[in-house]
Design an enzyme around this catalytic site. Sequence first.
Site, PDB file in Angstrom:
ATOM      1  N   PHE A 154       0.059   0.954   4.339  1.00 23.28           N
ATOM      2  CA  PHE A 154      -1.210   1.662   4.322  1.00 23.28           C
ATOM      3  C   PHE A 154      -2.186   0.974   3.363  1.00 23.28           C
ATOM      4  O   PHE A 154      -2.338  -0.236   3.419  1.00 23.28           O
ATOM      5  CB  PHE A 154      -0.974   3.158   4.063  1.00 23.28           C
ATOM      6  CG  PHE A 154      -0.272   3.791   5.243  1.00 23.28           C
ATOM      7  CD1 PHE A 154      -0.880   3.828   6.488  1.00 23.28           C
ATOM      8  CD2 PHE A 154       1.013   4.307   5.135  1.00 23.28           C
ATOM      9  CE1 PHE A 154      -0.230   4.367   7.596  1.00 23.28           C
ATOM     10  CE2 PHE A 154       1.672   4.845   6.241  1.00 23.28           C
ATOM     11  CZ  PHE A 154       1.038   4.871   7.466  1.00 23.28           C
ATOM     12  N   SER A 155      -2.808   1.714   2.458  1.00 24.06           N
ATOM     13  CA  SER A 155      -3.904   1.094   1.701  1.00 24.06           C
ATOM     14  C   SER A 155      -3.452   0.112   0.628  1.00 24.06           C
ATOM     15  O   SER A 155      -4.302  -0.480  -0.042  1.00 24.06           O
ATOM     16  CB  SER A 155      -4.793   2.176   1.091  1.00 24.06           C
ATOM     17  OG  SER A 155      -5.464   2.854   2.129  1.00 24.06           O
ATOM     18  N   ILE A 156      -2.157  -0.098   0.483  1.00 21.40           N
ATOM     19  CA  ILE A 156      -1.720  -1.234  -0.334  1.00 21.40           C
ATOM     20  C   ILE A 156      -2.283  -2.514   0.290  1.00 21.40           C
ATOM     21  O   ILE A 156      -2.520  -3.509  -0.398  1.00 21.40           O
ATOM     22  CB  ILE A 156      -0.178  -1.263  -0.442  1.00 21.40           C
ATOM     23  CG1 ILE A 156       0.303  -0.090  -1.306  1.00 21.40           C
ATOM     24  CG2 ILE A 156       0.312  -2.585  -1.029  1.00 21.40           C
ATOM     25  CD1 ILE A 156       1.822   0.048  -1.389  1.00 21.40           C
ATOM     26  N   LYS A 186      -5.230  -3.024   1.066  1.00 26.19           N
ATOM     27  CA  LYS A 186      -6.490  -3.338   0.381  1.00 26.19           C
ATOM     28  C   LYS A 186      -6.236  -4.215  -0.841  1.00 26.19           C
ATOM     29  O   LYS A 186      -7.026  -5.120  -1.140  1.00 26.19           O
ATOM     30  CB  LYS A 186      -7.201  -2.049  -0.027  1.00 26.19           C
ATOM     31  CG  LYS A 186      -7.646  -1.160   1.141  1.00 26.19           C
ATOM     32  CD  LYS A 186      -8.283   0.127   0.628  1.00 26.19           C
ATOM     33  CE  LYS A 186      -8.866   0.983   1.749  1.00 26.19           C
ATOM     34  NZ  LYS A 186      -7.862   1.613   2.627  1.00 26.19           N
TER      35      LYS A 186
END
Lengths: 431, 431
Positions: free
Chosen positions: B148-150, B152
Site C-alpha cells: 500500500f502506501s509504503i 510512496k
Amino acid sequence: MPIAAVLLTAMAIPTQAQTPPARTYADAAATDPVTLGWMQGFPPAPDKVISFSGKSNGFPRHRWTFSHVRELVPTVSVWRGPGPVSALPRAERDIGGVPFVDADGTRRTFADMLALTYTDGILVMHKGKVVYEKYFGALQPQLPHAAFSITKSFVGTLAAMLANEGKLDPAAPVTRYVPELADTAYGDATVRQVMDMTIGVKFSEDYADPKAEVNDYARAGGMIPRAPDYAGPRSFYEFLTTLRKEGEHDQAFAYKTVNAEVLAWIVQRASGVPLPKLMSDKLWQPLGAEEDAYFTVDSIGTPGGGGAISTTLRDLARFGEAMRNDGRFNGRQVIPAAVVAEVRGGGDRAKFAKSVYAHLPGWSYRDMWWVSHDDHGAFEARGIFGQRIHIDPKAEMTIVRYASHPIAGNAANDPITLRAYRALALALMQR
Amino acid sequence: MPIAAVLLTAMAIPTQAQTPPARTYADAAATDPVTLGWMQGFPPAPDKVISFSGKSNGFPRHRWTFSHVRELVPTVSVWRGPGPVSALPRAERDIGGVPFVDADGTRRTFADMLALTYTDGILVMHKGKVVYEKYFGALQPQLPHAAFSITKSFVGTLAAMLANEGKLDPAAPVTRYVPELADTAYGDATVRQVMDMTIGVKFSEDYADPKAEVNDYARAGGMIPRAPDYAGPRSFYEFLTTLRKEGEHDQAFAYKTVNAEVLAWIVQRASGVPLPKLMSDKLWQPLGAEEDAYFTVDSIGTPGGGGAISTTLRDLARFGEAMRNDGRFNGRQVIPAAVVAEVRGGGDRAKFAKSVYAHLPGWSYRDMWWVSHDDHGAFEARGIFGQRIHIDPKAEMTIVRYASHPIAGNAANDPITLRAYRALALALMQR
C-alpha cells in the site's frame, strides 16, 4: 483482435495443419516491437498503447505482448524456490551460417530462419552446453515469454510423473478424479485418452466460425468480453462440464485444448496441489530455474492448463535438457527416467495419421508431447506462433525458441524451422 | 465492496486520523484466511471464491487478497536481478512476551499486539540480525504482500536519489518534467512541494462521498467499474491532468495519494526509466533482494506510484535496514548517505501540525517518509491496514510488518503498534 482474443487464439489454436494464407506480412525487422515503440514513454503515445481492452492487438503488436503477458492479465507465480540457479555451461560458437534447404527447396542459413520465423529468442544446447543464445525485439533473458501450448507438455509431464508415483492411474476413468465430468464427453473416457488426446468431443477451434465452441470457452474463462446479459459458464471448469461427445474415444488423435484443461483438473485433484505449486515443487525448484514462471488465471483463479504458462527461455532450456538427458538435470533425477522413456516412445502413429497433421508424417502424440519417430528420436513441445522445445537425443541437442510469428499455426513455420533444426543437428554432430 | 475498491481504498486512504468506529470485528484467529478456506480446492466452493468482480471482498476476505494481488489484476515485475541473495543473519529470540502499555492504558505483550492488529507477517531486525520473524494466515516468506502506501516511500526515496545525482531538481517547477500538468493544481508547484505533500489540490479521499474525486481517480485507473457511457479519463496520467487547485501550496502538509502519482510521473520523466526498472536498478538489485517485487498497473500499463507495490517481508526488511544504516546494505552504499540524512532530518513540523494527524504529535513528512522526531529518531513508511517499516536508529532496530486490519486508517492500530514498537526498542537496548 483484442489481446484477449490473441491470448486465447494462442492457447487454443494448436499446431494445426494450416496452409499459410497468401497474405504477406511485414518482416521481422519491420515489426521489431522495440523499434515500433510499443508501450514506451510516460505515457506511451495513444497509438503505441497495448491494453487488454484494445481493439487491434494482433500482429505486429503481439510481438510485444508475448513478452509482457502479466502486464495485461492476472497471473499466479511458479516459484523458482530458495536454491541456487543451476549452471548452464557455455561453449558458444557462431552457428548462424549453418545452411539448410527448406521445404520449398530454397537454400537458407540458420540465421535466415530466425528472422523468417519472427524469432523472439533462441537458445541451443549441445552436449549440455549453451552453444548459441540470441534475443530479439521485446524479449530479454530474464523476461518470461508466453509458451502457449508448450504448457500442455508441462501438464502432461506432471501427469505422467504422478502416474509414476502411483498417485494417478492413467487407466482409470476421468470421473474417478473429476466426478463433475460424468455427464460430459469425458464421462466414459480414461485418463490415458485425455493424456494422448484421443477424445471424441464436440469442440471446434475454428475462429472463423462465431458459433465454434472455442468462443464459449473464451467467454467462460473471461478471456473475451461477455455481453451484459451473459448467462453461460463463468470459469474453465464450469465450461468443461458442458462438453458433449462427438464420435468415439480412442479412435484418432484429435488435438483439442480442452483436453489439456481437463488433464490439469485431474492432476490437481489427484495431487491435491494447485498446478503452479506442483510445477514449482516437481520441476522449477529441482531444475534450479533462474526465474519464476507464471500462469495466467481465469476469473476464479484457475491457472490455464492449455496454454497459460510464461517462462524465460533459459528455464525452458533447463526443462528440455532434463527431458533429453533421461530426466537428469542439475545433478539430480528431476523427472523419472521411466516417464521420459514413455514420452519418447511416443503414442499410436496410426491414430496420429488420422489427424489433420499431414505435414508431420509418421509422428505421434504422447503425454502431450509430439514425437517424430525419426532416426534421431526427435520430439517436441509445440506452441502456436512458433514456440518450441525441440529435442534431438542422437545429436545431444536441445533447441528452445520463443517467437511471435504472424500466423498461429506452426504449419506456417515448420517447413523452415524443422529443416533448420535437423540441419543444425547434423552440423553439430560433425564437430 | 469489490476487490477493486479494496485495492483502491488501500492505496488512497492514507494513515489518516480516523477514529476506529464503534463497530467490532471478528478477531484475527476467527478470520484466518487459511482456516476460512478462501480459494482452496479445484474449484473453490462458490462462497470461497475471491475474484476481481466480486461483490463483497472487503474484510475478512482481504486477509487473503493482500498476499495474492497479482492473481486478481495485471502487474509488472521489479526484477531482483541475477546476483546472489544478500544475507539476513539470524539471532532469533522470543520477544513475544515483551510487555507494553497501549494508549488506553491496557497492559499487553508484543505477541498480543500481533493478533490484535491482524498481522500477516512481522520481521524484527536488531543490530543487523533477524531476531524475530513470524507469518500468519495467507502470507508466506516468498510471497509478496501489498505494501500500500509504503509505495510512496519507495517513490520518494527514488526521487531523492535522482536529486542527489543531479537528475532531478526539487526546486524546479513540476512542469519542467511534466508540462502536461501546466493547467492543473501542479502548474505553479515545485517538485519539493510534491515530495513533501504540501500541495493545495482539490482532491477528497472521502469514500463516504460518492462525489469525492477519489472515485474519479479510481474509474480513471480502471480500479472500479466504469458505466457503459463513461467518457472520463482512462488512465492515472489523464486523471492527474484534471486536478484543480484548492488553497495555496507550501502552507500545510496534506496527505493526498495523487501527489505520489505525480511524483512517480516526474521520476520517470526525469530518469527516462520506467518505475519498475528504476526500482530494480537502484534498489532491488543492489539490495540483493530475495524475490522479485511487483507493481499493479493501470489500463495503459502505468505502475501506480501511490500504493501499487507488493514485496516480500524480508525484502522490505532489506530496504528498511539500508535506511537505518545510512544507506549501506549488502556490503555497499545502496542509497546515498545524504539522501537518508535528508529523510531522517524530516520536514516542516509546523506544516505537519496543520494536518489531520493529531495522534502523531511532533511528526513531520519528508520525501514521502513519516518522521517522528522522537529521542530515538524513529521514522516510518506507512501503508493502510497496518503496513509498516518502523526504523529506530538509536535502538538499531528495524521492524517491518504486513497486516490485514479491518480498518484502513492506521489510526486504528497506531495506539497499539507504536507503543509496542517503542517498548521493544527499549527492551532490545537493554540486552
